[in-house]
Design an enzyme around this catalytic site. Structure first.
Site, PDB file in Angstrom:
ATOM      1  N   TYR A 252      61.882  41.661  18.532  1.00  0.00           N
ATOM      2  CA  TYR A 252      61.254  40.543  19.228  1.00  0.00           C
ATOM      3  C   TYR A 252      60.163  39.879  18.395  1.00  0.00           C
ATOM      4  O   TYR A 252      59.521  38.935  18.851  1.00  0.00           O
ATOM      5  CB  TYR A 252      60.634  41.006  20.551  1.00  0.00           C
ATOM      6  CG  TYR A 252      61.668  41.306  21.599  1.00  0.00           C
ATOM      7  CD1 TYR A 252      62.482  42.418  21.455  1.00  0.00           C
ATOM      8  CD2 TYR A 252      61.848  40.492  22.701  1.00  0.00           C
ATOM      9  CE1 TYR A 252      63.450  42.707  22.395  1.00  0.00           C
ATOM     10  CE2 TYR A 252      62.814  40.771  23.633  1.00  0.00           C
ATOM     11  CZ  TYR A 252      63.605  41.876  23.478  1.00  0.00           C
ATOM     12  OH  TYR A 252      64.569  42.151  24.399  1.00  0.00           O
TER      13      TYR A 252
ATOM     14  N   LYS B  77      65.991  55.237  19.515  1.00  0.00           N
ATOM     15  CA  LYS B  77      67.354  55.299  18.987  1.00  0.00           C
ATOM     16  C   LYS B  77      67.256  55.854  17.562  1.00  0.00           C
ATOM     17  O   LYS B  77      67.845  55.334  16.610  1.00  0.00           O
ATOM     18  CB  LYS B  77      67.929  53.870  19.029  1.00  0.00           C
ATOM     19  CG  LYS B  77      69.391  53.758  18.837  1.00  0.00           C
ATOM     20  CD  LYS B  77      70.213  54.293  19.974  1.00  0.00           C
ATOM     21  CE  LYS B  77      71.652  54.380  19.544  1.00  0.00           C
ATOM     22  NZ  LYS B  77      72.449  55.389  20.182  1.00  0.00           N
TER      23      LYS B  77
ATOM     24  N   ASP C  69      70.360  55.502  24.741  1.00  0.00           N
ATOM     25  CA  ASP C  69      71.589  55.405  25.552  1.00  0.00           C
ATOM     26  C   ASP C  69      71.685  56.560  26.548  1.00  0.00           C
ATOM     27  O   ASP C  69      72.100  56.393  27.697  1.00  0.00           O
ATOM     28  CB  ASP C  69      72.842  55.315  24.674  1.00  0.00           C
ATOM     29  CG  ASP C  69      72.797  56.196  23.452  1.00  0.00           C
ATOM     30  OD1 ASP C  69      71.688  56.472  22.976  1.00  0.00           O
ATOM     31  OD2 ASP C  69      73.849  56.618  22.969  1.00  0.00           O
TER      32      ASP C  69
ATOM     33  N   ASP D 283      63.106  46.565  27.284  1.00  0.00           N
ATOM     34  CA  ASP D 283      63.613  45.376  27.965  1.00  0.00           C
ATOM     35  C   ASP D 283      64.847  45.748  28.793  1.00  0.00           C
ATOM     36  O   ASP D 283      64.937  45.450  29.996  1.00  0.00           O
ATOM     37  CB  ASP D 283      63.967  44.325  26.903  1.00  0.00           C
ATOM     38  CG  ASP D 283      64.156  42.946  27.499  1.00  0.00           C
ATOM     39  OD1 ASP D 283      63.993  42.807  28.717  1.00  0.00           O
ATOM     40  OD2 ASP D 283      64.475  42.012  26.752  1.00  0.00           O
TER      41      ASP D 283
END
Ligand code: NAP
Length: 459
Positions: A195, A263, A317, A341
């Site tokens: 972002y 991640k 995930d 987000d």
């Protein structure tokens, strides 16, 4: 008191101060507000009635919120003789008065502003297309100034944590069997990650230059030459201040755990580093107050010692699965920007949608509380939409000020109003036997469901 062009500073309130890392809140704090665009004024008018009633019921006149209007979005275009949706004076007022609240804002299409990353010159491109080079210094590094007013507010005021509590309100229709098991607070990093807005469009000289640098000098293999390119910065500073805020919140609110969501299995030096730096903050700055999952296994036979917050980490995930299948094992989550987000919206959907989800953007000594939905323009002025998100954001704001009693009054009264099946159209259409109220009627119902205290709360 500072002088502003359009903002009128009320004479009967005082400024919130920030000393030694703490807010010092007077009994009549001046609170800047932005009504918002579209349905913003509908929900703001309704919410203000509820906020004032809750403070009055809790403190019987000993404390009061003193509202000060500031402008952004379409409201700013009307007020100021300038082509800006985020006037400097609004930023100055929020910085000066420290705690603000806002309705949703439109990001007007057209009139896009771009900034040169080399010389900081700004230029407007009416068609919204990125100029290939800066008109002042000819640098090719030109990037959009703000993608939205909200992003602008976060960047300009360095509101580095997006804080979203997600919980279920009894009676709100939702897609899962046991929605009450989800009760989490997400701390999403707000300033970096993908972002940061550092992107290069395929076909531009800048993208080619970067592609050549990466392939020729850094010797990395980019699968296809016809690629747009983006940069994902995740820093020690950005990570540590976010995780520090999340852990401090968990300790202050007796929350059982903080989960670092990342991640890192794939992106080792950004997301993996987020996890490592997060643990480092926990171990070095909160040693007496926390225990890690590893320590739990090695030293405590899997049982969290009394009074300690468990620090754990999960792959992003996996976290989506876990929040659906074992929601009660999660409490506070700290995440980089993109993970946060996605997870915020997915979690909100799990308990009935964004309509009732509050949010805040918080930095050091400055915070802006906000409705998380958009302006819903087709309902503008119809006194129809649900003010729940802004009401709960206001409750968060009161809690942030240390005014817990009125915050609790709002949350409890909102629950009572929903339980009585007196709701706005969006909930009514999903609830059997419910009665539809207008926005203003819903606010009045919330006020009438507040259980008045006999004595004012301690000040
Ligand atoms: P939106 O304004 O959130 O509206 C989408 C739909 O969500 C509405 O049509 C309505 O659904 C429902 N909805 C939204 N708020 C509601 C409320 N308070 N009560 C009941 N239902 C509600 O999304 P959008 O149409 O994509 O965006 C419109 C504008 O808002 C854009 O200019 C966008 O940039 C801006 N925006 C601002 C923010 C912000 O300021 N934080 C956030 C997102 C978008 P139904 O039609 O099914 O009733």
């Amino acid at each position: 008191m500072p002088k502003f062009e359009k903002v009128r500073v009320p004479a009967d309130g005082q400024k919130i101060e920030y000393k030694n890392g703490k807010l010092q809140v007077p009994d009549q704090p001046i609170i800047p507000f932005i009504e918002g665009d579209g349905t913003g004024p509908d929900i703001w008018r309704a919410s203000k009635v509820v906020f004032d009633a809750a403070v009055e019921k809790a403190y019987k006149g000993k404390r009061r919120l003193v509202w000060m209007e500031t402008f952004a979005g379409l409201g700013a275009l009307q007020q100021y003789d300038k082509d800006t949706v985020l006037p400097q004076e609004t930023l100055d007022a929020i910085t000066e008065f420290r705690v603000a609240i806002k309705g949703p804002l439109t990001t007007p299409v057209g009139g896009h502003k771009f900034v040169c990353l080399t010389c900081s010159a700004e230029q407007n491109e009416a068609d919204g297309k990125r100029p290939q080079s800066c008109s002042k210094c000819s640098s090719e590094w030109v990037t959009p100034r703000f993608r939205s007013v909200n992003v602008g507010l976060r960047q300009k005021l360095d509101l580095y944590a997006c804080v979203r509590p997600v919980r279920w309100f009894k009676g709100v229709p939702c897609p899962v069997k046991a929605p009450e098991k989800l009760d989490i607070v997400i701390f999403r990093e707000n300033t970096e990650d993908v972002y940061a807005g550092i992107e290069f469009e395929y076909g531009t000289p800048a993208a080619k230059k970067l592609y050549d640098f990466l392939t020729n000098e850094m010797r990395v293999k980019i699968p296809f030459a016809d690629s747009g390119l983006g940069i994902k910065p995740i820093s020690v500073t950005g990570t540590k201040r976010l995780v520090r805020m999340a852990i401090a919140y968990a300790i202050a609110h007796n929350k059982p755990s903080v989960t670092l969501v990342h991640k890192g299995n794939i992106q080792k030096f950004t997301e993996g580093a987020f996890r490592d730096w997060g643990y480092e903050v926990a171990r070095t700055e909160f040693r007496d107050k926390v225990v890690t999952e590893q320590e739990l296994r090695d030293q405590h036979q899997g049982k969290v010692p009394a009074g300690k917050v468990l620090i754990k980490d999960r792959i992003a995930d996996q976290t989506f699965q876990q929040l659906l299948l074992r929601p009660d094992e999660y409490s506070v989550l700290a995440t980089p920007n993109l993970n946060g987000d996605y997870i915020s919206d997915a979690a909100a959907a799990q308990v009935g949608g964004l309509g009732m989800a509050p949010g805040a953007n918080i930095g050091d000594g400055v915070a802006v509380f906000e409705a998380t939905h958009g302006t819903a323009p087709k309902y503008a002025g119809k006194d129809q939409v649900n003010p729940g998100s802004l009401l709960l954001s206001g409750a968060m704001m009161l809690e942030h000020l240390g005014w817990q009693e009125p915050a609790d009054l709002i949350v409890d009264a909102l629950q009572a109003t929903i339980s009585k099946k007196t709701v706005t159209y969006d909930l009514e259409r999903q609830m059997e036997g419910a009665k539809t109220l207008k926005t203003s009627e819903f606010a009045r119902a919330v006020v009438s469901n507040m259980t008045a205290r006999k004595e004012p709360a301690a000040v």
